[in-house]
Design a protein around this motif. Structure first.
Motif, mmCIF file in Angstrom:
data_model
loop_
_atom_site.group_PDB
_atom_site.id
_atom_site.type_symbol
_atom_site.label_atom_id
_atom_site.label_comp_id
_atom_site.label_asym_id
_atom_site.label_seq_id
_atom_site.Cartn_x
_atom_site.Cartn_y
_atom_site.Cartn_z
ATOM 1 N N VAL A 309 -1.605 12.142 -44.353
ATOM 2 C CA VAL A 309 -1.813 11.536 -42.973
ATOM 3 C C VAL A 309 -3.016 10.580 -43.962
ATOM 4 N N ILE A 310 -3.026 9.809 -43.742
ATOM 5 C CA ILE A 310 -4.324 8.273 -43.698
ATOM 6 C C ILE A 310 -5.490 8.383 -42.685
ATOM 7 N N GLU A 311 -6.458 8.512 -43.171
ATOM 8 C CA GLU A 311 -8.199 8.295 -41.730
ATOM 9 C C GLU A 311 -8.693 7.179 -42.226
ATOM 10 N N GLU A 312 -8.938 6.544 -40.751
ATOM 11 C CA GLU A 312 -9.186 4.949 -41.009
ATOM 12 C C GLU A 312 -10.256 5.101 -39.601
ATOM 13 N N TYR A 313 -11.704 4.904 -40.205
ATOM 14 C CA TYR A 313 -12.894 5.543 -39.350
ATOM 15 C C TYR A 313 -13.857 3.776 -39.127
ATOM 16 N N TYR A 314 -14.265 4.163 -37.629
ATOM 17 C CA TYR A 314 -14.875 2.303 -37.121
ATOM 18 C C TYR A 314 -16.029 2.640 -36.597
ATOM 19 N N SER A 315 -16.665 1.468 -36.288
ATOM 20 C CA SER A 315 -18.295 2.535 -35.452
ATOM 21 C C SER A 315 -17.972 1.715 -34.165
ATOM 22 N N GLU A 316 -19.216 1.846 -33.678
ATOM 23 C CA GLU A 316 -18.462 2.002 -32.553
ATOM 24 C C GLU A 316 -19.082 0.790 -31.400
ATOM 25 N N MET A 317 -19.179 -0.975 -32.880
ATOM 26 C CA MET A 317 -18.955 -1.516 -32.385
ATOM 27 C C MET A 317 -17.296 -1.865 -33.016
ATOM 28 N N GLY A 318 -16.928 -1.569 -33.976
ATOM 29 C CA GLY A 318 -15.647 -2.625 -33.921
ATOM 30 C C GLY A 318 -15.998 -2.600 -35.557
ATOM 31 N N GLN A 319 -16.379 -2.440 -36.508
ATOM 32 C CA GLN A 319 -16.619 -2.657 -37.725
ATOM 33 C C GLN A 319 -15.994 -1.793 -38.716
ATOM 34 N N LYS A 320 -14.793 -1.629 -39.046
ATOM 35 C CA LYS A 320 -14.271 -0.380 -40.275
ATOM 36 C C LYS A 320 -15.356 -0.232 -41.560
ATOM 37 N N LEU A 321 -15.391 1.552 -41.633
ATOM 38 C CA LEU A 321 -16.368 2.016 -41.962
ATOM 39 C C LEU A 321 -15.196 2.247 -43.244
ATOM 40 N N LYS A 322 -15.843 2.654 -44.625
ATOM 41 C CA LYS A 322 -15.800 3.013 -45.911
ATOM 42 C C LYS A 322 -16.005 4.591 -45.968
ATOM 43 N N HIS A 323 -14.655 5.478 -45.157
ATOM 44 C CA HIS A 323 -15.726 6.759 -45.468
ATOM 45 C C HIS A 323 -14.468 7.371 -46.000
ATOM 46 N N SER A 324 -12.883 6.804 -46.280
ATOM 47 C CA SER A 324 -12.140 8.076 -46.342
ATOM 48 C C SER A 324 -11.769 7.072 -47.822
ATOM 49 N N LYS A 325 -11.265 8.288 -48.571
ATOM 50 C CA LYS A 325 -10.257 8.328 -50.159
ATOM 51 C C LYS A 325 -8.678 7.154 -50.295
ATOM 52 N N ASP A 326 -8.601 7.945 -48.804
ATOM 53 C CA ASP A 326 -7.315 7.447 -48.352
ATOM 54 C C ASP A 326 -7.498 5.574 -48.399
#
Length: 684
Positions: A309-326
């Motif tokens: 599983v690869i986890e990706e995170y976005y802010s509510e404004m659509g900005q991709k965030l650096k929250h995962s080591k994957d």
């Protein structure tokens, strides 16, 4: 009676190398032959003629301290499992006798010495010495690297140029690469690589014995291409700071890298990234006679905790965030080598994944493979080597989260993005061959230009967070983006419910490197749309060249749209990562039908500035078998839409299909524009 004296041993280099399909190595002083096939040496004798009735010949073949000793017989029958030496009785010249030496199809690869002894009546003994290089033999049925089709042997062993595929699955970019395996010094560097390896330094005898096995050789090479554990060839660098060496994007071939490594007494060459590691490994394997091809996996997963599983995170404004080591690399490049896998049992022969880019340790060392492609497809994660890691690279699921004020407000899953396209260069043609089906069972064809949506239809693998959601959002590029043109895309919003909706729309663009999280937002737009019951709203947007040219360069763009239902604050995400391709340089070769070795030819390289501002840079032209070294020209500042033409001359040295490649490095943009032309050199 006169003594028989050996005046000279003739290695019959041109005849042997033509017969062994090693004539490309003519620049090397060494005789280069392939295992499992005889080669001929001839003795020039003085004093008296050779007498087959009274003179007895013995051959001793040596690899380091290993040796095999054999009498010279008069039977042409050879063995595929042992060394043999013989004289053809039908073709015996007593003043210049020819001896054929035949190696087993499982002989070890390396630099050999041999001793030829003539023992005459009365015990007189005369000796002569010679040297040869022994390689694997994909033309020999008994060799573990035998590949049964001539066009594949030509492509995967003999071809000294190729294409590396980069960019994104929806907009692939083919980068020309010169493997350079027949260029001066490259054979020697590849043989030195085996000698410098920790395995050889630790136990030379065992290393020489193991060099009969392509599985062993390939693991040694995979580790030696990077320098993490040894005196390997390349130092990796993904920092963006290449002041201490060469930007990986600037390399055009393997020869410069391998020669620099050897000339520096085996200090790592700075710098490499995945395609450089893979291309250099491809060169080494082809030199050693092991069929090899460069493979690109688009959307390649690096699953750090091995849960697929690869986890990706976005802010509510659509900005991709650096929250995962994957992470997911937009593309990752490795090689496949062709070999038998007796160590794995039946059914696992054929293409094997090897990855010299340092990512994870295998057996305590930064290397990867050989992992059977068939085993990856069949999920045989119990088999050697590193199959779970490669399986995850092509099969992991992507879980995407929208985060607002520290909590997850939306979650979706995509089972198709990772490994969406796996490809290599087609045999005999400068184009892409899709080999995804070799690695995974393909469910159904999907459009590569239509983006992921967190709330796609029920038959998609992209699932909604809950069935109560009443909005679908799609993001699609209108066409593959081209430098100098606007990036045009469409956001389509579908209200599935029977009530009107008022939605906030946030669209966000970030530049990103192929293997990293995106940087800060460089373009965004926000708005509100009204949706009537069951209405579909289409919003068209453009990012203009002046808005992306300064930040993108050789990078990609992460584009995301987040919708927020203003009534219940539900969020909906769609995203797309894409590259902007630069137009290729054009190369026009004059009088293509009369190209022969050692005759000067001319070509014209044309560059048109596609950008909205002035550019300047350096033009580099190269071509293995066509040009010695590189030709460089400084390009004067060129206005938008301006055209520059540069005439070049070259004199081919080798026959066959050769690649003439050119690149312009734009100094004020840190961007490279490339082009290539295949040139067929006829025999004179």
């Amino acid at each position: 009676m006169e003594d028989l004296l050996i005046q000279h041993v003739n290695l019959e280099k041109s005849e042997n190398q033509e017969r062994h399909r090693t004539e490309g190595f003519s620049s090397s002083k060494a005789l280069v032959v392939r295992r499992g096939a005889p080669f001929r040496v001839s003795l020039q004798v003085e004093g008296r003629p050779f007498n087959p009735s009274t003179d007895y010949l013995m051959v001793k073949v040596m690899l380091g301290r290993l040796y095999a000793r054999m009498p010279v017989t008069y039977s042409k029958k050879v063995s595929s499992s042992s060394w043999k030496a013989y004289i053809d009785p039908q073709d015996l010249n007593v003043h210049n006798p020819s001896i054929f030496i035949s190696s087993p199809a499982s002989a070890s690869v390396g630099r050999y010495r041999f001793q030829l002894c003539v023992i005459s009546k009365g015990g007189q003994q005369r000796s002569a010495f010679g040297k040869f290089v022994l390689l694997c033999n994909p033309w020999c049925r008994e060799d573990a690297v035998y590949i049964p089709f001539e066009d594949q042997r030509e492509e995967y062993v003999q071809n000294d140029s190729g294409l590396l595929f980069m960019g994104t699955a929806g907009n692939t970019v083919s980068r020309p690469w010169s493997f350079d395996q027949f260029e001066p010094g490259v054979l020697e560097s590849c043989l030195n690589l085996l000698q410098v390896s920790p395995q050889h330094q630790k136990n030379r005898r065992l290393d020489y014995l193991n060099r009969n096995n392509p599985v062993y050789i390939s693991r040694v090479v995979s580790a030696m291409i990077n320098c993490e554990d040894d005196r390997g060839v390349l130092k990796g660098n993904w920092s963006g700071d290449f002041k201490q060496g060469v930007n990986p994007s600037m390399w055009t071939g393997s020869g410069d890298i391998l020669r620099q490594w050897t000339e520096s007494a085996y200090h790592p060459v700075k710098y490499g990234q995945c395609w450089v590691f893979a291309a250099v490994m491809c060169t080494v394997m082809r030199v050693l006679g092991i069929p090899c091809r460069v493979v690109t996996n688009f959307n390649s997963a690096h699953d750090t905790n091995a849960n697929l599983v690869i986890e990706e995170y976005y802010s509510e404004m659509g900005q991709k965030l650096k929250h995962s080591k994957d992470s997911i690399w937009n593309f990752h490049v490795w090689v496949e080598c062709w070999m038998n896998r007796k160590d794995l049992g039946s059914g696992m022969d054929g293409w094997q994944v090897l990855d010299p880019t340092p990512q994870e340790r295998s057996g305590g060392v930064f290397c990867c493979g050989p992992a059977s492609v068939k085993a990856i497809k069949d999920q045989r994660i119990d088999l050697l080597y590193d199959i779970p890691f490669v399986y995850a690279e092509v099969n992991a699921d992507v879980h995407t989260f929208i985060v607002s004020q520290g909590r997850v407000v939306d979650h979706s899953k995509d089972t198709e993005r990772v490994g969406s396209l796996i490809c290599t260069k087609a045999v005999g043609f400068p184009r892409l061959q899709n080999i995804t089906g070799d690695y995974k069972y393909i469910k159904s064809p999907t459009s590569t230009l239509t983006s992921r949506s967190s709330t796609a239809s029920d038959d998609s693998t992209v699932r909604r967070a809950s069935s109560s959601k009443g909005v679908l959002v799609f993001l699609a590029l209108d066409k593959a983006p081209l430098a100098g043109e606007p990036v045009s895309f469409t956001v389509k919003v579908m209200n599935k419910q029977s009530v009107a909706k008022r939605m906030k729309v946030h669209v966000n663009a970030q530049a990103k490197e192929y293997n990293n999280s995106p940087s800060d937002t460089f373009w965004e737009t926000h708005g509100i749309i009204q949706l009537a019951p069951k209405e579909v709203e289409v919003v068209r947007q453009q990012i203009l060249p002046a808005q992306y040219e300064d930040v993108v360069g050789d990078n990609l763009i992460n584009l995301a749209v987040v919708l927020e239902d203003m009534a219940n604050h539900e969020r909906f995400l769609a995203s797309e990562e894409f590259n902007i391709t630069s137009p290729q340089l054009t190369i026009q070769v004059s009088d293509e039908s009369s190209i022969v070795p050692n005759k000067e030819q001319t070509a014209t390289v044309t560059f048109t500035n596609p950008f909205s501002h002035m550019v300047s840079g350096v033009l580099t032209v190269a071509g293995a078998g066509l040009i010695q070294g590189k030709i460089q020209f400084r390009m004067l500042p060129l206005s938008p839409g301006g055209i520059v033409k540069q005439r070049i001359t070259f004199s081919p040295t080798m026959v066959g299909a050769k690649m003439l490649q050119a690149s312009v490095f734009l100094t004020n943009m840190n961007t490279t524009i490339r082009g290539f032309e295949m040139v067929f050199v006829n025999r004179a």
